[in-house]
Scaffold this active site. Structure first.
Site, PDB file in Angstrom:
ATOM      1  N   THR A 132       0.888  -1.261  -0.080  1.00  0.00           N
ATOM      2  CA  THR A 132       0.105   0.117   0.059  1.00  0.00           C
ATOM      3  C   THR A 132       1.032   1.278  -0.038  1.00  0.00           C
ATOM      4  O   THR A 132       0.425   2.476  -0.600  1.00  0.00           O
ATOM      5  CB  THR A 132      -0.842   0.115   1.320  1.00  0.00           C
ATOM      6  N   THR A 141      35.782 -37.394 -12.096  1.00  0.00           N
ATOM      7  CA  THR A 141      34.784 -37.616 -11.110  1.00  0.00           C
ATOM      8  C   THR A 141      35.126 -37.479  -9.765  1.00  0.00           C
ATOM      9  O   THR A 141      36.090 -38.156  -9.375  1.00  0.00           O
ATOM     10  CB  THR A 141      34.208 -39.028 -11.708  1.00  0.00           C
ATOM     11  N   SER A 196      46.032  -9.015  -6.249  1.00  0.00           N
ATOM     12  CA  SER A 196      46.581  -8.985  -4.911  1.00  0.00           C
ATOM     13  C   SER A 196      46.935  -7.608  -4.517  1.00  0.00           C
ATOM     14  O   SER A 196      47.775  -7.115  -5.385  1.00  0.00           O
ATOM     15  CB  SER A 196      47.334 -10.130  -4.631  1.00  0.00           C
ATOM     16  N   SER A 197      47.091  -7.215  -3.129  1.00  0.00           N
ATOM     17  CA  SER A 197      47.470  -6.055  -2.676  1.00  0.00           C
ATOM     18  C   SER A 197      48.905  -6.209  -2.238  1.00  0.00           C
ATOM     19  O   SER A 197      49.807  -5.507  -1.942  1.00  0.00           O
ATOM     20  CB  SER A 197      46.785  -5.402  -1.716  1.00  0.00           C
TER      21      SER A 197
END
Length: 482
Positions: A99, A185, A316-317
């Site tokens: 509503t 598998t 990566s940092s």
């Protein structure tokens, strides 16, 4: 800040003078300041089209005067085109079965229509949000209808994205058709496959998702617009009920139809749960594909590294040169979010009570969110990952030669026990099992080569059977195994 005073059944409030929303929206924004998520843009678009359809029908039938009707239609068109979106300020998660969203849209359209007619915002004697914009309607038929319309739009977009992803995978299936590798598998060496077959299997799964999405649109086409509060159509003209859906069909281009039982369609939300289930299944397939891509590209020096994904950003940092499979990682997270959204949709759909489901806002938020997420993820997976994948045939050959999986192709000729004995010996000696097949006099080099042809190893039947049929009759496997 200048304000205007508005009144509802609870009392009066000061509303910002330049706001297109009104007192109902203001109360809802305060009551439901919970998530910070706005109403989905495509739900706003769909609601605006429903309001335009309703105003058009009411004007045609003489239930709304032409001047007022024209203003409402123009305001609804502008909202559908993306204007005044900043005025839809209610939270996506709200009580009241939607509503507050419906009233927010009603008030914005009403105040814009008032403006078009030369009046001051808030002068609802000119255009009233309920008496005019909401004429012949209820939240309970408007909101679920708009949700269906928005969902159809997004389902079509997702179907296109999945078709594009399927095409990208099929292109790689063809490109990699001749690259033989070891299949796996349970993460253990199995039997030879081609890299193309792996991509083809993913493409087939995506194709099934596309078909499910086609069926999803069918499910969403029946709307309860005209049913008003509980689906009985109270306070809605019979002529309006049929005409408004015709107009909405024309506006959207979607094959919308009046629900056969609007009473039922108003209280039950199982259709949304079904469609959400299709989305969850698509998410499952995307997660599987993304996981396989990450595994096959792992390394690139100390992993499988049978394929290389496009390098789209530094990874990566702290570790120089590292590049991560960020697109598959993003897709995996999207998939998990969609699965979680499906749980919320199911719980909300199950929580409807008697003649209405009060939790449609939760359904709308999660269903439309899932559609948007999956569409974006599928596009990005196709464009920024799959299309740029490069195979490493040498690495595929290396891993295939290092495994003992090819021995399975020789079982029809020498039996399971002898094959097991050879594998055990090959592992102990650190030699390829194919070498022992020759050195122990079981096969010639040409015979081994004939059995190990990619076409022989990756299609139904006993590998090499045609080669032996005329050359060494005694070597033929039993007829039942050919």
């Amino acid at each position: 800040m200048q304000t205007r005073k508005e009144k509802d059944l609870i009392g009066e409030l000061e509303v910002p003078r330049e706001a297109y929303y009104g007192i109902h929206t203001l109360r809802a924004r305060s009551n439901f300041a919970v998530s910070g998520f706005g109403v989905h843009p495509d739900l706003i678009w769909a609601l605006a089209l429903v309001k335009k359809a309703a105003a058009t029908a009411n004007t045609e039938l003489g239930l709304l005067d032409r001047q007022r009707g024209a203003a409402i239609i123009q305001a609804a068109e502008e909202l559908a085109a993306g204007m005044y979106r900043d005025q839809i300020v209610v939270d996506a998660l709200q009580g009241g079965a939607g509503t507050s969203t419906n009233m927010n849209v009603n008030e914005v359209i009403a105040n814009r229509a008032i403006e078009l007619l030369g009046g001051e915002k808030g002068n609802y004697a000119i255009v009233h949000p309920l008496d005019h914009v909401n004429l012949g309607q209820s939240t309970n038929d408007v909101y679920p209808t708009a949700l269906r319309v928005a969902a159809i739009k997004l389902v079509r977009a997702l179907a296109q994205a999945m078709a594009r992803l399927q095409g990208a995978l099929q292109a790689k299936e063809k490109e990699f058709a001749g690259i033989l590798k070891i299949g796996r598998t349970e993460l253990q060496d199995a039997v030879p496959v081609t890299l193309g077959q792996e991509f083809g299997a993913w493409a087939e799964a995506v194709a099934r998702d596309w078909w499910r999405l086609y069926k999803a649109e069918e499910r969403l086409r029946q709307v309860n617009l005209g049913g008003t509060a509980v689906g009985t159509g109270l306070n809605a003209s019979r002529r309006y009920i049929y005409r408004v859906i015709e107009i909405l069909r024309e506006l959207t281009g979607f094959g919308l139809a009046r629900a056969e039982n609007s009473f039922e369609a108003t209280q039950n939300a199982d259709i949304f749960a079904e469609v959400s289930g299709f989305l969850k299944t698509a998410a499952v397939n995307l997660a599987k594909i993304a996981g396989d891509l990450r595994l096959l590209s792992s390394g690139p020096r100390a992993g499988l590294a049978e394929i290389r994904l496009p390098e789209v950003q530094a990874g990566s940092s702290i570790m120089p040169g590292k590049v991560n499979p960020v697109i598959p990682e993003m897709v995996t997270q999207v998939a998990y979010q969609v699965m979680a959204n499906d749980v919320a949709v199911n719980m909300a759909a199950a929580s409807g009570c008697l003649e209405l489901n009060a939790f449609l806002p939760l359904i709308a938020h999660n269903l439309l969110h899932s559609l948007t997420l999956l569409t974006n993820a599928a596009h990005l997976l196709a464009e920024r990952c799959v299309q740029g994948i490069v195979a490493d045939p040498g690495r595929c050959r290396e891993l295939l030669a290092a495994s003992q999986g090819v021995i399975t192709a020789f079982v029809p000729y020498i039996g399971y026990e002898k094959a097991t004995e050879l594998v055990t010996k090959a592992v102990a000696l650190g030699r390829p099992v194919t070498e022992l097949l020759v050195t122990e006099g079981l096969f010639t080099q040409d015979e081994v080569a004939a059995i190990l042809q990619p076409q022989e190893l990756t299609t139904p039947g006993v590998a090499g059977a045609r080669y032996f049929r005329n050359r060494r009759p005694g070597r033929n496997p039993p007829e039942s195994e050919r």
